[in-house]
Design a protein around this motif. Structure first.
Motif, PDB file in Angstrom:
ATOM      1  N   ALA A  99      56.557   0.808  87.212  1.00 55.16           N
ATOM      2  CA  ALA A  99      56.355   1.777  86.132  1.00 55.16           C
ATOM      3  C   ALA A  99      56.563   3.177  86.686  1.00 55.16           C
ATOM      4  N   ARG A 101      55.201   7.270  85.777  1.00 55.32           N
ATOM      5  CA  ARG A 101      54.369   8.174  84.989  1.00 55.32           C
ATOM      6  C   ARG A 101      54.893   9.598  85.196  1.00 55.32           C
ATOM      7  N   THR A 110      55.329  13.657  89.418  1.00 59.62           N
ATOM      8  CA  THR A 110      55.701  12.395  88.775  1.00 59.62           C
ATOM      9  C   THR A 110      55.299  11.257  89.699  1.00 59.62           C
ATOM     10  N   ARG A 111      54.748  10.197  89.106  1.00 63.05           N
ATOM     11  CA  ARG A 111      54.268   9.066  89.895  1.00 63.05           C
ATOM     12  C   ARG A 111      55.176   7.864  89.645  1.00 63.05           C
ATOM     13  N   SER A 145      44.810  -0.088  86.125  1.00 61.87           N
ATOM     14  CA  SER A 145      45.514   0.627  85.051  1.00 61.87           C
ATOM     15  C   SER A 145      45.188   2.112  85.028  1.00 61.87           C
ATOM     16  N   GLY A 147      45.095   3.930  87.631  1.00 67.36           N
ATOM     17  CA  GLY A 147      45.816   4.577  88.719  1.00 67.36           C
ATOM     18  C   GLY A 147      44.912   5.196  89.756  1.00 67.36           C
ATOM     19  N   GLU A 297      53.429   6.426  80.355  1.00 65.74           N
ATOM     20  CA  GLU A 297      53.809   5.481  81.396  1.00 65.74           C
ATOM     21  C   GLU A 297      54.960   4.647  80.866  1.00 65.74           C
ATOM     22  N   ALA A 299      56.878   1.389  81.539  1.00 60.96           N
ATOM     23  CA  ALA A 299      56.749   0.135  82.291  1.00 60.96           C
ATOM     24  C   ALA A 299      58.083  -0.600  82.282  1.00 60.96           C
ATOM     25  N   MET A 313      48.952   7.429  77.722  1.00 60.01           N
ATOM     26  CA  MET A 313      47.874   7.182  78.671  1.00 60.01           C
ATOM     27  C   MET A 313      46.702   8.144  78.513  1.00 60.01           C
ATOM     28  N   GLN A 323      51.999   2.688  71.787  1.00 61.98           N
ATOM     29  CA  GLN A 323      53.046   2.216  72.695  1.00 61.98           C
ATOM     30  C   GLN A 323      54.217   1.662  71.897  1.00 61.98           C
TER      31      GLN A 323
END
Length: 451
Positions: A99, A101, A110-111, A145, A147, A297, A299, A313, A323
């Motif tokens: 995923a 984020r 940014t993750r 979830s 993080g 997020e 995915a 999120m 979503q």
């Protein structure tokens, strides 16, 4: 001191004349055993919960370098998402993308979440990228979830199972199973006490002063304790399984996204994600057109050609948890799930879990949790202090003495027994520990008789 304690005890003659005094004696005995034997588990849960309430702020400090990026010059736009992903993949080519984020505001990174090998269950490798320069600012394990990064994940697992794995979860489930019993029992005992007050009696001394503080503090935090107990049981192993069955039977479960994209031969979705800038950014634009806004997020699909799932999120109030499924080939939304369409029970579950985690109202939520934990710790200490102040070695009988409940009428005892069996079956650790209490009580009685 002795006169204080005797005044707190019900008169022996009167206690056998009606059903209620005998029932109250049973509640006192149960409250006493729970306080002595279960309170250590509650004390550990409250202490680790207090640590967890502060872990969100601690995480921001400890992992500030990875979580933040220098503010960009005014008017500068972030790099396309695909270029940010490419930078993360170049620095960490191991594993497949799970995923992404994107940074939701300037100053954030940014993750990119990678399903790398060798990580614990429910853990991914989070690669943090400056969205304006593409610089990789670090990589850390990301748990669950929410993080959670290492410092918060460590505290979370300490609270959940003391870092003992599945066997350690018994401690937290036992604490959650008894917390509501102790809280409600304390309220009943407070309501039936002759000198009940909403505020502690600061003029009292000795045992009466301790009891006044214990009862008043407990009364004020009862709702919070019931909330923590109920939401904690939803995560538990044994009672949680029964909660899941009940939710399924009553159609209270959280719904899932109804549609996915059809297969697309030779296109993205092979686990490594989009291969062009248009793929990644088109998916985000499609979600935005569907009304979704950050934090998001994205995915990656589990199978080749599957749809990408874009989730909101934001768990603070008012929550944004919509979503959508997006076809990576066409950029079209192929399925939607709106939080507003959740069943009420599913919404309550979501709000309850987020409230227990301290994210529902952000910092305010965390402050309330910390206050509850401190109050519960204080109550437990006061409870042990009361036990010490009226211990039998001081020459008088305690109000929770063994055998007082036997004066209760048989129908009352049967009703209590049936309720205990039903509750114990739904909350197994409560039922097992209650049987253990009864066995201990019987053994102590036999030992006392033989001496």
């Amino acid at each position: 001191m002795t006169s204080d304690v005797r005044e707190l005890q019900p008169a022996p003659e009167r206690s056998r004349s009606t059903a209620w005094p005998a029932t109250r004696a049973l509640l006192l005995r149960l409250h006493f055993y729970a306080g002595i034997l279960v309170a250590p588990f509650l004390l550990v849960a409250a202490t680790t919960g207090l640590l967890y309430a502060s872990s969100f702020q601690l995480e921001k400090v400890v992992h500030a370098h990875e979580l933040t990026a220098p503010l960009p010059p005014a008017g500068q736009a972030p790099l396309p998402l695909a270029r940010q992903i490419a930078a993360a993949r170049q620095a960490h080519p191991q594993g497949a993308i799970g995923a992404v984020r994107p940074a939701s505001e300037p100053g954030e990174t940014t993750r990119v979440l990678l399903n790398a090998e060798g990580l614990p269950e429910s853990t991914q490798l989070a690669v943090f990228v400056d969205p304006y320069t593409g610089q990789v600012r670090g990589a850390l394990p990301s748990y669950g979830s929410s993080g959670a990064l290492p410092v918060r994940a460590w505290i979370s697992n300490l609270h959940r199972h003391l870092h003992l794995g599945e066997p350690g979860r018994v401690y937290s489930e036992l604490a959650a199973s008894w917390l509501w019993v102790v809280a409600l029992g304390g309220v009943v005992l407070w309501l039936t006490h002759r000198r009940r007050t909403l505020r502690p009696d600061r003029t009292a001394k000795g045992l009466r002063r301790t009891l006044s503080w214990h009862g008043s503090v407990g009364l004020w935090i009862t709702v919070g304790l019931l909330f923590l107990s109920a939401t904690g049981l939803t995560w538990s192993k044994y009672a949680g399984a029964n909660v899941d069955k009940l939710q399924t039977a009553l159609s209270w479960s959280t719904p899932s996204l109804p549609a996915t994209a059809p297969g697309h031969s030779g296109h993205s979705g092979h686990g490594d994600g989009p291969t062009t800038e248009a793929d990644a950014d088109r998916i985000v634009r499609a979600a935005a057109d569907a009304g979704l806004s950050g934090p998001l997020e994205i995915a990656w699909p589990a199978k080749a050609g599957g749809a990408f799932t874009v989730k909101e999120m934001d768990r603070q109030w008012p929550q944004r948890n919509d979503q959508v499924a997006v076809d990576p080939a066409s950029g079209q939304v192929t399925g939607e799930l709106r939080f507003a369409d959740y069943p009420l029970a599913a919404k309550l579950t979501r709000w309850g879990i987020d409230g227990h985690m301290g994210v529902l109202f952000g910092l305010a939520n965390q402050i309330v949790l910390a206050a509850l934990a401190l109050a519960l710790i204080s109550m437990i200490i006061l409870g042990y202090q009361m036990w010490w102040q009226r211990r039998p070695t001081r020459g008088f009988a305690a109000p929770y003495a063994r055998g007082g409940w036997r004066a209760a009428p048989v129908p009352v005892l049967l009703a209590i027994g049936l309720v205990a069996i039903a509750v114990g079956a739904f909350i197994p650790l409560l039922g097992i520990s209650l049987l253990a209490f009864l066995a201990i009580d019987v053994v102590l009685g036999l030992v006392k008789r033989s001496t």
